[in-house]
Design a protein around this motif. Structure first.
Motif, short mmCIF file in Angstrom:
data_model
loop_
_atom_site.label_atom_id
_atom_site.label_comp_id
_atom_site.label_asym_id
_atom_site.label_seq_id
_atom_site.Cartn_x
_atom_site.Cartn_y
_atom_site.Cartn_z
N PRO A 41 -34.90 -110.15 -45.39
CA PRO A 41 -33.87 -110.55 -46.22
C PRO A 41 -33.32 -109.10 -47.15
O PRO A 41 -32.17 -109.07 -47.64
N LEU A 42 -34.29 -108.30 -47.25
CA LEU A 42 -34.05 -107.09 -48.19
C LEU A 42 -33.54 -105.86 -47.27
O LEU A 42 -33.41 -104.99 -48.00
N ASN A 43 -33.56 -105.85 -45.89
CA ASN A 43 -33.22 -104.83 -45.15
C ASN A 43 -34.11 -103.53 -45.33
O ASN A 43 -33.41 -102.51 -45.76
N VAL A 44 -35.19 -103.67 -45.37
CA VAL A 44 -36.22 -102.72 -45.55
C VAL A 44 -36.19 -101.65 -44.29
O VAL A 44 -36.05 -102.30 -43.17
N GLY A 45 -36.65 -100.26 -44.44
CA GLY A 45 -36.86 -99.80 -43.53
C GLY A 45 -38.24 -99.24 -42.72
O GLY A 45 -39.35 -99.89 -43.55
N VAL A 46 -38.35 -98.98 -41.56
CA VAL A 46 -39.66 -98.75 -41.18
C VAL A 46 -40.45 -97.66 -41.97
O VAL A 46 -39.73 -96.67 -42.47
N VAL A 64 -35.49 -120.84 -44.66
CA VAL A 64 -35.76 -121.42 -43.43
C VAL A 64 -36.83 -122.05 -43.16
O VAL A 64 -37.79 -121.35 -43.39
N PRO A 65 -36.76 -123.47 -43.02
CA PRO A 65 -38.14 -124.23 -42.95
C PRO A 65 -39.01 -123.81 -41.91
O PRO A 65 -39.99 -124.10 -42.23
N THR A 66 -38.73 -123.19 -41.01
CA THR A 66 -39.77 -122.77 -40.02
C THR A 66 -40.25 -121.34 -40.11
O THR A 66 -41.06 -120.79 -39.35
N ALA A 67 -39.80 -120.73 -41.07
CA ALA A 67 -40.37 -119.23 -41.64
C ALA A 67 -41.95 -119.31 -41.80
O ALA A 67 -42.47 -120.02 -42.69
N ASP A 68 -42.72 -118.41 -41.19
CA ASP A 68 -43.85 -118.26 -41.49
C ASP A 68 -44.25 -116.89 -42.24
O ASP A 68 -45.38 -117.18 -43.00
N ALA A 69 -43.30 -116.13 -42.55
CA ALA A 69 -43.56 -114.83 -43.10
C ALA A 69 -42.35 -114.27 -43.47
O ALA A 69 -41.17 -114.27 -42.75
N ALA A 70 -42.25 -113.71 -44.59
CA ALA A 70 -40.84 -113.35 -45.25
C ALA A 70 -41.36 -112.01 -46.15
O ALA A 70 -42.12 -112.30 -47.01
N VAL A 71 -40.49 -111.10 -45.97
CA VAL A 71 -40.65 -109.88 -47.00
C VAL A 71 -39.65 -110.28 -48.20
O VAL A 71 -38.82 -110.73 -47.96
N VAL A 72 -40.52 -110.00 -49.27
CA VAL A 72 -40.12 -110.69 -50.44
C VAL A 72 -40.10 -109.38 -51.57
O VAL A 72 -39.51 -109.72 -52.59
N ALA A 73 -40.57 -108.40 -51.49
CA ALA A 73 -40.54 -107.32 -52.17
C ALA A 73 -40.80 -105.96 -51.62
O ALA A 73 -41.66 -105.56 -50.71
#
Length: 82
Positions: A41-46, A64-73
């Motif tokens: 959700p943070l639109n980070v770059g490679v 998203v109830p099915t999310a297993d991993a998310a970028v948070v910082a």
């Protein structure tokens, strides 16, 4: 949670409706562990070092109830690495 580096963007051929329109990235954990696909959700770059929430924390962070991993910082960007 884990610390890792974004190594690629992910473009799926087919995707669950709950993930439609969400950006996905491939994250390589620092230390041990297999690469994982995370919602971004943070639109980070490679090349960016990020903090990734997993399991229930990822679902709560993205809605998203099915999310297993998310970028948070964003920890560091490739231009600021030393």
């Amino acid at each position: 949670m884990l610390l890792g580096e974004v190594v690629a963007k992910v473009w799926p051929d087919k995707i669950l409706p709950s993930l439609q329109g969400r950006r996905l990235v491939l994250v390589r954990p620092r230390g041990d562990g297999a690469d994982l696909v995370a919602i971004d959700p943070l639109n980070v770059g490679v090349g960016t070092v990020v903090l990734v929430a997993t399991d229930e924390a990822a679902a709560a962070a993205t809605g998203v109830p099915t999310a297993d991993a998310a970028v948070v910082a964003l920890v560091a960007d490739s231009a600021t690495k030393r």
